[in-house]
Write a protein that holds these residues in place. Structure first.
Motif, PDB file in Angstrom:
ATOM      1  N   PHE A  95       0.848  -1.191   0.000  1.00 49.65           N
ATOM      2  CA  PHE A  95       0.000   0.000   0.000  1.00 49.65           C
ATOM      3  C   PHE A  95       0.881   1.237   0.000  1.00 49.65           C
ATOM      4  CE2 PHE A  95      -2.552  -3.286   1.934  1.00 49.65           C
ATOM      5  CZ  PHE A  95      -3.830  -3.050   1.465  1.00 49.65           C
ATOM      6  N   LEU A  96       0.360   2.282  -0.603  1.00 50.54           N
ATOM      7  CA  LEU A  96       0.969   3.602  -0.575  1.00 50.54           C
ATOM      8  C   LEU A  96       0.186   4.443   0.416  1.00 50.54           C
ATOM      9  CD1 LEU A  96       2.853   5.833  -1.749  1.00 50.54           C
ATOM     10  CD2 LEU A  96       1.058   6.244  -3.453  1.00 50.54           C
ATOM     11  N   MET A  97       0.882   5.033   1.366  1.00 53.33           N
ATOM     12  CA  MET A  97       0.252   5.956   2.303  1.00 53.33           C
ATOM     13  C   MET A  97       0.804   7.335   1.995  1.00 53.33           C
ATOM     14  SD  MET A  97      -0.040   3.930   5.960  1.00 53.33           S
ATOM     15  CE  MET A  97       1.640   4.250   6.475  1.00 53.33           C
ATOM     16  N   ALA A 147      -0.087   6.346  11.396  1.00 55.71           N
ATOM     17  CA  ALA A 147       0.740   7.312  10.668  1.00 55.71           C
ATOM     18  C   ALA A 147       0.156   8.712  10.788  1.00 55.71           C
ATOM     19  CB  ALA A 147       0.860   6.899   9.201  1.00 55.71           C
ATOM     20  N   SER A 148      -1.157   8.827  10.660  1.00 53.68           N
ATOM     21  CA  SER A 148      -1.824  10.122  10.760  1.00 53.68           C
ATOM     22  C   SER A 148      -1.613  10.737  12.142  1.00 53.68           C
ATOM     23  CB  SER A 148      -3.316   9.961  10.468  1.00 53.68           C
ATOM     24  OG  SER A 148      -3.989  11.189  10.608  1.00 53.68           O
ATOM     25  N   GLN A 149      -1.711   9.896  13.176  1.00 47.61           N
ATOM     26  CA  GLN A 149      -1.472  10.398  14.535  1.00 47.61           C
ATOM     27  C   GLN A 149      -0.025  10.850  14.693  1.00 47.61           C
ATOM     28  OE1 GLN A 149      -2.769   7.043  16.872  1.00 47.61           O
ATOM     29  NE2 GLN A 149      -4.756   7.989  17.270  1.00 47.61           N
ATOM     30  N   ALA A 150       0.904  10.080  14.129  1.00 51.80           N
ATOM     31  CA  ALA A 150       2.323  10.397  14.282  1.00 51.80           C
ATOM     32  C   ALA A 150       2.693  11.702  13.593  1.00 51.80           C
ATOM     33  CB  ALA A 150       3.179   9.252  13.736  1.00 51.80           C
ATOM     34  N   HIS A 175       0.583  13.974  12.320  1.00 53.04           N
ATOM     35  CA  HIS A 175      -0.425  15.016  12.527  1.00 53.04           C
ATOM     36  C   HIS A 175      -0.898  15.609  11.207  1.00 53.04           C
ATOM     37  CE1 HIS A 175      -2.135  18.676  14.583  1.00 53.04           C
ATOM     38  NE2 HIS A 175      -2.665  17.665  15.232  1.00 53.04           N
ATOM     39  N   ARG A 176      -1.050  14.708  10.226  1.00 54.72           N
ATOM     40  CA  ARG A 176      -1.542  15.087   8.909  1.00 54.72           C
ATOM     41  C   ARG A 176      -2.466  13.980   8.401  1.00 54.72           C
ATOM     42  NH1 ARG A 176       2.716  17.599  10.253  1.00 54.72           N
ATOM     43  NH2 ARG A 176       3.645  19.371   9.189  1.00 54.72           N
ATOM     44  N   ARG A 177      -3.236  14.279   7.366  1.00 51.70           N
ATOM     45  CA  ARG A 177      -4.119  13.265   6.792  1.00 51.70           C
ATOM     46  C   ARG A 177      -3.308  12.272   5.972  1.00 51.70           C
ATOM     47  NH1 ARG A 177      -7.798  15.632   3.163  1.00 51.70           N
ATOM     48  NH2 ARG A 177      -6.304  17.307   2.927  1.00 51.70           N
ATOM     49  N   ILE A 178      -3.806  11.044   5.899  1.00 56.96           N
ATOM     50  CA  ILE A 178      -3.158   9.988   5.132  1.00 56.96           C
ATOM     51  C   ILE A 178      -4.132   9.474   4.083  1.00 56.96           C
ATOM     52  CG2 ILE A 178      -2.149   7.662   5.218  1.00 56.96           C
ATOM     53  CD1 ILE A 178      -0.424   9.767   6.625  1.00 56.96           C
ATOM     54  N   GLU A 179      -3.673   9.444   2.833  1.00 56.58           N
ATOM     55  CA  GLU A 179      -4.433   8.817   1.763  1.00 56.58           C
ATOM     56  C   GLU A 179      -3.845   7.416   1.560  1.00 56.58           C
ATOM     57  OE1 GLU A 179      -5.424   9.472  -2.957  1.00 56.58           O
ATOM     58  OE2 GLU A 179      -3.420   9.940  -2.211  1.00 56.58           O
ATOM     59  N   LEU A 180      -4.673   6.400   1.739  1.00 53.68           N
ATOM     60  CA  LEU A 180      -4.235   5.007   1.608  1.00 53.68           C
ATOM     61  C   LEU A 180      -4.677   4.461   0.256  1.00 53.68           C
ATOM     62  CD1 LEU A 180      -3.010   2.503   3.064  1.00 53.68           C
ATOM     63  CD2 LEU A 180      -5.354   1.937   3.720  1.00 53.68           C
ATOM     64  N   ARG A 181      -3.726   3.907  -0.494  1.00 55.31           N
ATOM     65  CA  ARG A 181      -4.034   3.325  -1.810  1.00 55.31           C
ATOM     66  C   ARG A 181      -3.283   2.024  -1.956  1.00 55.31           C
ATOM     67  NH1 ARG A 181      -3.581   7.906  -6.330  1.00 55.31           N
ATOM     68  NH2 ARG A 181      -4.624   6.291  -7.504  1.00 55.31           N
ATOM     69  N   ALA A 182      -4.004   1.006  -2.425  1.00 50.48           N
ATOM     70  CA  ALA A 182      -3.386  -0.297  -2.660  1.00 50.48           C
ATOM     71  C   ALA A 182      -2.630  -0.281  -3.974  1.00 50.48           C
ATOM     72  CB  ALA A 182      -4.464  -1.390  -2.703  1.00 50.48           C
ATOM     73  N   PHE A 183      -1.537  -1.038  -4.018  1.00 48.97           N
ATOM     74  CA  PHE A 183      -0.839  -1.250  -5.284  1.00 48.97           C
ATOM     75  C   PHE A 183      -1.643  -2.264  -6.092  1.00 48.97           C
ATOM     76  CE2 PHE A 183       2.457   0.909  -3.199  1.00 48.97           C
ATOM     77  CZ  PHE A 183       3.513   1.152  -4.053  1.00 48.97           C
ATOM     78  N   LEU A 184      -1.629  -2.132  -7.396  1.00 56.11           N
ATOM     79  CA  LEU A 184      -2.322  -3.091  -8.254  1.00 56.11           C
ATOM     80  C   LEU A 184      -1.469  -4.318  -8.451  1.00 56.11           C
ATOM     81  CD1 LEU A 184      -3.775  -0.675 -10.932  1.00 56.11           C
ATOM     82  CD2 LEU A 184      -4.938  -1.697  -8.963  1.00 56.11           C
TER      83      LEU A 184
END
Length: 107
Positions: free
Chosen positions: A3-5, A93-96, A98-107
């Motif tokens: 996954f890409l965060m 990760a978002s807590q660490a 302190h920003r938003r995280i967009e999670l995307r799976a690799f194909l």
């Protein structure tokens, strides 16, 4: 599964010392567990370039591909058994950072 965060933020201000300490601690945990493939911060969108070589001539446009209020300031590539596990890591990760995280799976 990989996954890409993407770390999404609305400022080019660097992370605070406390945020960096929390990010470093998060990195230690996911590296020790074998879940961290790689991670990096990114330069400001104003330092980017878009290269388009789809046609007979290539072009370069300086600046981001899309003008937006929010942009990717960093990322993690992680290895997780499934999307639920990746979602938990994204929340950490978002807590660490302190920003938003967009999670995307690799194909």
């Amino acid at each position: 599964m990989r996954f890409l965060m993407n770390v999404v933020h609305d400022s080019t201000e660097p992370a605070t010392e406390d945020e960096m300490a929390a990010i470093d601690a998060f990195n230690v945990v996911i590296e020790a567990s074998g879940q961290r493939v790689m991670a990096a911060g990114l330069a400001a969108p104003s330092n980017s370039a878009v290269v388009d070589a789809r046609g007979a001539r290539s072009s370069v446009t300086h600046g981001p591909a899309v003008e937006a209020d929010d942009f990717v300031v960093g990322f993690w590539v992680i290895d997780a058994p499934d999307k639920d596990a990746a979602m938990l890591l994204a929340a950490e990760a978002s807590q660490a950072c302190h920003r938003r995280i967009e999670l995307r799976a690799f194909l």
